[in-house]
Design an enzyme around this catalytic site. Structure first.
Site, short mmCIF file in Angstrom:
data_model
loop_
_atom_site.label_atom_id
_atom_site.label_comp_id
_atom_site.label_asym_id
_atom_site.label_seq_id
_atom_site.Cartn_x
_atom_site.Cartn_y
_atom_site.Cartn_z
N TYR A 221 0.86 -1.19 0.00
CA TYR A 221 0.00 0.00 0.00
C TYR A 221 0.89 1.23 0.00
CZ TYR A 221 -3.48 3.41 1.62
OH TYR A 221 -4.32 4.50 1.73
N ASP B 127 9.69 3.51 -0.06
CA ASP B 127 8.59 4.12 0.67
C ASP B 127 8.76 3.80 2.16
OD1 ASP B 127 6.26 5.03 1.73
OD2 ASP B 127 4.93 4.04 0.29
N LYS C 160 3.73 10.28 8.22
CA LYS C 160 3.37 9.83 9.58
C LYS C 160 4.23 10.47 10.67
CE LYS C 160 1.16 5.77 7.82
NZ LYS C 160 -0.25 5.55 7.98
#
Ligand SMILES: Cc1ncc(COP(=O)(O)O)c(C=O)c1O
Length: 386
Positions: free
Chosen positions: A139, A223, A250
């Site tokens: 994801y 990522d 985040k």
């Protein structure tokens, strides 16, 4: 469900599609509403208190309302929450990330999705090529190029410019590059993909990806939106791999909306103001986010990172020894839910995890909190649990 929660849900269903904003936080029939958070605890509008091992999908390394972060946030807001000018705070955070990752230049945005979108644009601009290779099951947010190209709403053209290969399948990966290599702008990889089960990537495969990208002149985008918390330089540093572009999000916002892309000055040159890619963002590099993010990362130094990873490894070992599958590494864990009600059973017993079983520890947790979380998981997911 209390009268208050029922009323909120009814209002939500009238005002929001499906009654919710983030598909990712939905649990049927409707998730509880959070009222407040303190340390590692969340209290919902019904007054139920849970240990928070969700931490807003891994972003809150210090739990809720950490006194120092609250102080920095209030001070930042009191000095003006946003400007149509750059602020010193973005320089400070970029310097900190450079020192930790070894990537000299940074560009900030507001989410991990945006960071991935920026990195892809940058790779295409830098190489003059269109094709992106990514791995099945990972994801990377909600940008067109990183979601299922067969999904409704995704243009047909995405199918021609994105190749999806099984992660860890060396032959399939080499094959993809053999056929499309000269058109490939970048290979995008998450070294421990959560949605694929949070299993660390095979080191030999990562080495292959690095060498093949070099061979074909494609960029390697790692990522680290979730995995930056695993080491000061991110999970890539644990593999000894230097990406051409790193996406983060985040934890770098200290609880506020943030994303960022790091790389060498040469690779990020497309973003210079007179360069190939014009990229703004009214709230990009917002000073409140930059200041709180920096303070959060400073509190999360190597000692704190190692201690939290050790706590996560301890919890995983306890769970595995108790017959519970718990994947991951360091402070990130992933439970495997066999029944749709498992999330609710954990919640009712006092533990909040992500809807797919992902868990992230925070420095606000004591040993007793982590032990209690472990006991709740065993009682709930262990043989005979419910
Ligand atoms: C690896 C990875 N990349 C990108 C994203 C997207 O980040 P955001 O939700 O901030 O848009 C996520 C979100 O969970 C993620 O896990």
């Amino acid at each position: 469900m209390s009268e208050r929660a029922r009323h909120l849900r009814e209002r939500a269903l009238r005002a929001l599609p499906g009654g919710i904003t983030r598909s990712t936080v939905f649990v049927p029939p409707h998730p509880p509403y959070a009222a407040r958070g303190v340390g590692c605890k969340v209290i919902d509008v019904e007054g139920h208190e849970v240990i928070d091992a969700n931490n807003n999908y891994t972003s809150l390394i210090h739990g809720h309302a950490h006194p120092e972060l609250v102080r920095v946030a209030i001070e930042a807001v009191s000095s003006g929450s946003a400007f149509g000018l750059p602020t010193p705070a973005e320089v400070d955070l970029a310097e900190l990330l450079s020192a930790r990752t070894g990537l000299a230049h940074w560009r900030f945005c507001n989410s991990g999705t945006e960071a991935v979108m920026m990195a892809i644009r940058c790779a295409r601009a830098h190489t003059g090529r269109d094709v992106i290779v990514r791995f099945a099951g990972s994801y990377h947010g909600t940008y067109d190029d990183v979601v299922d190209s067969a999904a409704r709403g995704i243009p047909e053209s995405v199918r021609n410019s994105v190749l999806v290969v099984p992660q860890g399948d060396a032959e399939a990966f080499k094959d993809a590059l053999r056929t499309r290599g000269p058109d490939v702008a970048a290979v995008l990889i998450d070294l421990m993909p959560n949605r694929a089960g949070l299993k660390p990537a095979d080191a030999a495969f990562v080495e292959l990806v690095r060498s093949q990208t070099r061979h074909y002149g494609a960029l390697l985008i790692v990522d680290e939106v979730i995995t930056l918390r695993i080491a000061p330089g991110g999970l890539a540093s644990v593999y000894g791999v230097t990406p051409d572009l790193m996406t983060v999000g985040k934890i770098i916002g200290g609880g506020f909306a943030a994303g960022g892309v790091g790389g060498s000055p040469e690779v990020l040159r497309s973003f210079v103001p007179q360069g190939a890619v014009s990229w703004g963002g009214t709230f990009s590099a917002n000073p409140v986010t930059m200041k709180v993010g920096r303070a959060a990362l400073e509190l999360f130094d190597r000692g704190a990172i190692d201690a939290l990873n050790a706590a996560g490894d301890g919890l995983r070992a306890f769970l595995n020894a108790s017959g519970i599958v718990a994947n991951g590494k360091g402070s990130l864990l992933r439970l495997i839910f066999e029944r749709p009600e498992d999330w609710w059973h954990l919640y009712h017993r006092g533990l909040l995890v992500c809807t797919n079983g992902l868990m992230a520890l925070s420095t606000a947790m004591t040993r007793a909190d982590i032990d209690r979380a472990g006991r709740i998981i065993v009682e709930t997911l262990g043989k005979g649990g419910s």
